[in-house]
Design a protein around this motif. Structure first.
Motif, PDB file in Angstrom:
ATOM      1  N   GLY A 357       0.821  -1.213   0.000  1.00 42.64           N
ATOM      2  CA  GLY A 357       0.000   0.000   0.000  1.00 42.64           C
ATOM      3  C   GLY A 357       0.849   1.255   0.000  1.00 42.64           C
ATOM      4  O   GLY A 357       0.550   2.231  -0.710  1.00 42.64           O
ATOM      5  N   LEU A 358       1.926   1.246   0.802  1.00 47.82           N
ATOM      6  CA  LEU A 358       2.816   2.408   0.844  1.00 47.82           C
ATOM      7  C   LEU A 358       3.518   2.615  -0.501  1.00 47.82           C
ATOM      8  O   LEU A 358       3.701   3.756  -0.954  1.00 47.82           O
ATOM      9  CB  LEU A 358       3.855   2.224   1.962  1.00 47.82           C
ATOM     10  N   ALA A 359       3.915   1.495  -1.147  1.00 47.27           N
ATOM     11  CA  ALA A 359       4.566   1.598  -2.452  1.00 47.27           C
ATOM     12  C   ALA A 359       3.615   2.187  -3.493  1.00 47.27           C
ATOM     13  O   ALA A 359       3.997   3.039  -4.312  1.00 47.27           O
ATOM     14  CB  ALA A 359       5.057   0.225  -2.901  1.00 47.27           C
ATOM     15  N   ALA A 360       2.357   1.727  -3.449  1.00 50.83           N
ATOM     16  CA  ALA A 360       1.363   2.250  -4.382  1.00 50.83           C
ATOM     17  C   ALA A 360       1.125   3.738  -4.153  1.00 50.83           C
ATOM     18  O   ALA A 360       0.979   4.525  -5.094  1.00 50.83           O
ATOM     19  CB  ALA A 360       0.059   1.470  -4.239  1.00 50.83           C
ATOM     20  N   LEU A 361       1.113   4.148  -2.885  1.00 52.92           N
ATOM     21  CA  LEU A 361       0.928   5.559  -2.562  1.00 52.92           C
ATOM     22  C   LEU A 361       2.099   6.392  -3.078  1.00 52.92           C
ATOM     23  O   LEU A 361       1.909   7.498  -3.628  1.00 52.92           O
ATOM     24  CB  LEU A 361       0.778   5.722  -1.046  1.00 52.92           C
ATOM     25  N   ALA A 362       3.334   5.861  -2.934  1.00 51.63           N
ATOM     26  CA  ALA A 362       4.517   6.587  -3.396  1.00 51.63           C
ATOM     27  C   ALA A 362       4.501   6.762  -4.911  1.00 51.63           C
ATOM     28  O   ALA A 362       4.826   7.829  -5.435  1.00 51.63           O
ATOM     29  CB  ALA A 362       5.778   5.841  -2.955  1.00 51.63           C
ATOM     30  N   VAL A 363       4.089   5.690  -5.616  1.00 49.49           N
ATOM     31  CA  VAL A 363       4.007   5.780  -7.079  1.00 49.49           C
ATOM     32  C   VAL A 363       2.965   6.806  -7.499  1.00 49.49           C
ATOM     33  O   VAL A 363       3.176   7.618  -8.418  1.00 49.49           O
ATOM     34  CB  VAL A 363       3.685   4.395  -7.675  1.00 49.49           C
ATOM     35  N   ALA A 364       1.828   6.804  -6.818  1.00 50.62           N
ATOM     36  CA  ALA A 364       0.763   7.750  -7.147  1.00 50.62           C
ATOM     37  C   ALA A 364       1.226   9.184  -6.935  1.00 50.62           C
ATOM     38  O   ALA A 364       0.909  10.093  -7.711  1.00 50.62           O
ATOM     39  CB  ALA A 364      -0.474   7.447  -6.316  1.00 50.62           C
ATOM     40  N   LEU A 365       1.984   9.418  -5.889  1.00 52.28           N
ATOM     41  CA  LEU A 365       2.489  10.770  -5.621  1.00 52.28           C
ATOM     42  C   LEU A 365       3.535  11.196  -6.659  1.00 52.28           C
ATOM     43  O   LEU A 365       3.613  12.363  -7.048  1.00 52.28           O
ATOM     44  CB  LEU A 365       3.095  10.829  -4.214  1.00 52.28           C
ATOM     45  N   ALA A 366       4.341  10.227  -7.126  1.00 55.51           N
ATOM     46  CA  ALA A 366       5.448  10.556  -8.025  1.00 55.51           C
ATOM     47  C   ALA A 366       4.992  10.981  -9.416  1.00 55.51           C
ATOM     48  O   ALA A 366       5.715  11.665 -10.131  1.00 55.51           O
ATOM     49  CB  ALA A 366       6.394   9.358  -8.129  1.00 55.51           C
ATOM     50  N   VAL A 367       3.782  10.579  -9.816  1.00 52.87           N
ATOM     51  CA  VAL A 367       3.331  10.872 -11.184  1.00 52.87           C
ATOM     52  C   VAL A 367       2.452  12.120 -11.279  1.00 52.87           C
ATOM     53  O   VAL A 367       1.957  12.437 -12.361  1.00 52.87           O
ATOM     54  CB  VAL A 367       2.562   9.659 -11.764  1.00 52.87           C
ATOM     55  N   PRO A 369       2.117  16.418 -10.316  1.00 51.99           N
ATOM     56  CA  PRO A 369       2.908  17.591  -9.922  1.00 51.99           C
ATOM     57  C   PRO A 369       2.838  17.870  -8.425  1.00 51.99           C
ATOM     58  O   PRO A 369       3.861  18.150  -7.792  1.00 51.99           O
ATOM     59  CB  PRO A 369       2.279  18.727 -10.734  1.00 51.99           C
ATOM     60  N   ALA A 370       1.632  17.794  -7.892  1.00 50.67           N
ATOM     61  CA  ALA A 370       1.487  18.053  -6.453  1.00 50.67           C
ATOM     62  C   ALA A 370       2.235  16.994  -5.649  1.00 50.67           C
ATOM     63  O   ALA A 370       2.877  17.291  -4.636  1.00 50.67           O
ATOM     64  CB  ALA A 370       0.011  18.069  -6.073  1.00 50.67           C
ATOM     65  N   GLY A 371       2.164  15.742  -6.120  1.00 42.80           N
ATOM     66  CA  GLY A 371       2.865  14.673  -5.422  1.00 42.80           C
ATOM     67  C   GLY A 371       4.360  14.841  -5.485  1.00 42.80           C
ATOM     68  O   GLY A 371       5.076  14.597  -4.501  1.00 42.80           O
ATOM     69  N   GLN A 372       4.873  15.245  -6.660  1.00 47.47           N
ATOM     70  CA  GLN A 372       6.303  15.454  -6.794  1.00 47.47           C
ATOM     71  C   GLN A 372       6.788  16.565  -5.866  1.00 47.47           C
ATOM     72  O   GLN A 372       7.850  16.458  -5.243  1.00 47.47           O
ATOM     73  CB  GLN A 372       6.627  15.794  -8.252  1.00 47.47           C
ATOM     74  N   ALA A 373       5.997  17.640  -5.772  1.00 46.80           N
ATOM     75  CA  ALA A 373       6.360  18.737  -4.876  1.00 46.80           C
ATOM     76  C   ALA A 373       6.374  18.260  -3.425  1.00 46.80           C
ATOM     77  O   ALA A 373       7.266  18.615  -2.636  1.00 46.80           O
ATOM     78  CB  ALA A 373       5.382  19.895  -5.050  1.00 46.80           C
TER      79      ALA A 373
END
Length: 395
Positions: A357-367, A369-373
């Motif tokens: 679940g944490l890995a999926a959340l990290a991937v979702a954030l990385a793709v 702009p808001a997640g990357q920031a």
């Protein structure tokens, strides 16, 4: 009834199997377990040791159990002795009444079937093992047909004696607790009652049933974090604190009106009524709930099978069979619900699930702009923290 493989006892003090410890003596196993501690030697007088008593002894972790009576008499295949042996607790059987004369706290030494107090041999019995238990169980299975006949006869006798109570509710006392139209939860301190109570938390929270404790079942309700509305029983195993908790008390009396438990309740100043009946206290609780208009009766820890009836050790257990027929349309037996719904997910499976679940959340954030920031901000914060830590230890 299939016996489980026996584990060797792991509580011996010496390599030759000698066990020693202070004696804790009581003819009533239920009373003894209240003061029995790990390493003590339990001295009891319990014919046909039942499952509940054996499990209570195991929970206390005694060094050994010495039984003046026979733990399996041959009446029916009881499982108590096997439970003790599976837990690695030595059981010495058939020691005779002399062993009950031992002083509380006397230092005992047990080797094979011989019991010594100091240098004196107090009694000699049979040290149970897999072979002796299997032999006793085989004889008990042969005698089970006789118990079936006796059970049927007791059922007929009870039906004739208590037909007015069973059919018309004659003799059921009035109680102040409002039961009509409500669900009722009856708790008996029987098999797996703790686990089943835990599984019923959502039911209790949502339905707010009338909580009825049968003798020690009242303490089970309190231990689980609730307060009993009614306490029903002969008052031989319920605590003073439960009786003075504010619950209404119904003292189960003999059919002739004798109620030994009433004196204790009166001394504690608890409000009570007396219910004379031939059956058991759990029968009385069910009949009371039914007669007072309960829409649903949920039972925890009660007795439902022939072996459980025989385990109870009372001919009056035939009354429970008829009582269940009487209230059957309302009765829901919750015993064993914890085993039915027990989770089969292991700890490592939960860890893997959380990491995924944490890995999926990290991937979702990385793709995004808001997640990357957000990730850049978190990395910068972590860099600041790690720099501070390095400076602290470096300084």
């Amino acid at each position: 009834m299939r016996l489980r493989p026996l584990r060797r006892a792991a509580v011996a003090d010496d390599p030759d199997g000698t066990i020693s410890g202070p004696a804790r003596v009581d003819p009533r196993t239920k009373a003894l377990t209240k003061r029995l501690k790990a390493g003590d030697v339990a001295v009891i007088d319990h014919l046909d040791m039942d499952r509940v008593s054996a499990e209570a002894l195991v929970a206390c972790a005694p060094a050994a159990v010495l039984n003046a009576a026979r733990s399996t008499s041959g009446r029916y295949p009881n499982v108590g002795p096997q439970i003790l042996l599976d837990a690695g607790i030595p059981l010495v059987d058939g020691l005779g009444q002399d062993v009950m004369a031992l002083k509380e706290g006397a230092r005992l030494t047990v080797h094979d079937g011989e019991v010594r107090s100091g240098t004196t041999v107090v009694a000699t019995g049979v040290l149970q093992d897999a072979a002796t238990i299997e032999a006793d169980q085989a004889k008990a299975r042969e005698g089970l047909s006789d118990q079936l006949e006796a059970f049927a006869q007791n059922t007929m006798d009870y039906m004739l004696k208590e037909r007015d109570l069973l059919l018309d509710g004659i003799g059921v006392p009035r109680v102040e607790t409002k039961i009509e139209g409500r669900a009722v939860l009856i708790v008996v301190r029987g098999y797996h009652y703790k686990e089943d109570l835990a599984m019923l938390r959502s039911f209790i929270r949502e339905s707010r049933p009338v909580l009825i404790g049968v003798d020690g079942g009242a303490d089970a309700i309190i231990e689980a974090g609730w307060k009993p509305d009614l306490i029903v029983g002969d008052m031989d195993s319920v605590s003073d604190s439960a009786l003075t908790s504010g619950a209404e008390v119904v003292v189960h009396a003999y059919r002739d009106g004798r109620a030994p438990g009433a004196a204790r309740v009166a001394e504690l100043g608890a409000t009570h009524v007396v219910f004379p009946a031939t059956g058991t206290s759990e029968d009385v609780a069910m009949l009371l709930a039914d007669d007072m208009g309960a829409k649903l009766i949920v039972a925890v820890g009660t007795h439902a099978t022939l072996v459980e009836f025989l385990d109870k050790g009372r001919s009056g257990m035939a009354s429970t069979f008829l009582t269940r027929l009487r209230v059957g349309s309302k009765l829901v037996d919750a015993k064993g619900v914890s085993r039915l719904y027990r989770s089969t997910i292991s700890t490592w499976q939960l860890v893997v699930l959380i990491l995924a679940g944490l890995a999926a959340l990290a991937v979702a954030l990385a793709v995004t702009p808001a997640g990357q920031a957000a990730l850049e901000l978190l990395l910068a914060r972590w860099d600041d923290i790690s720099t501070t830590i390095r400076r602290f230890f470096g300084g």
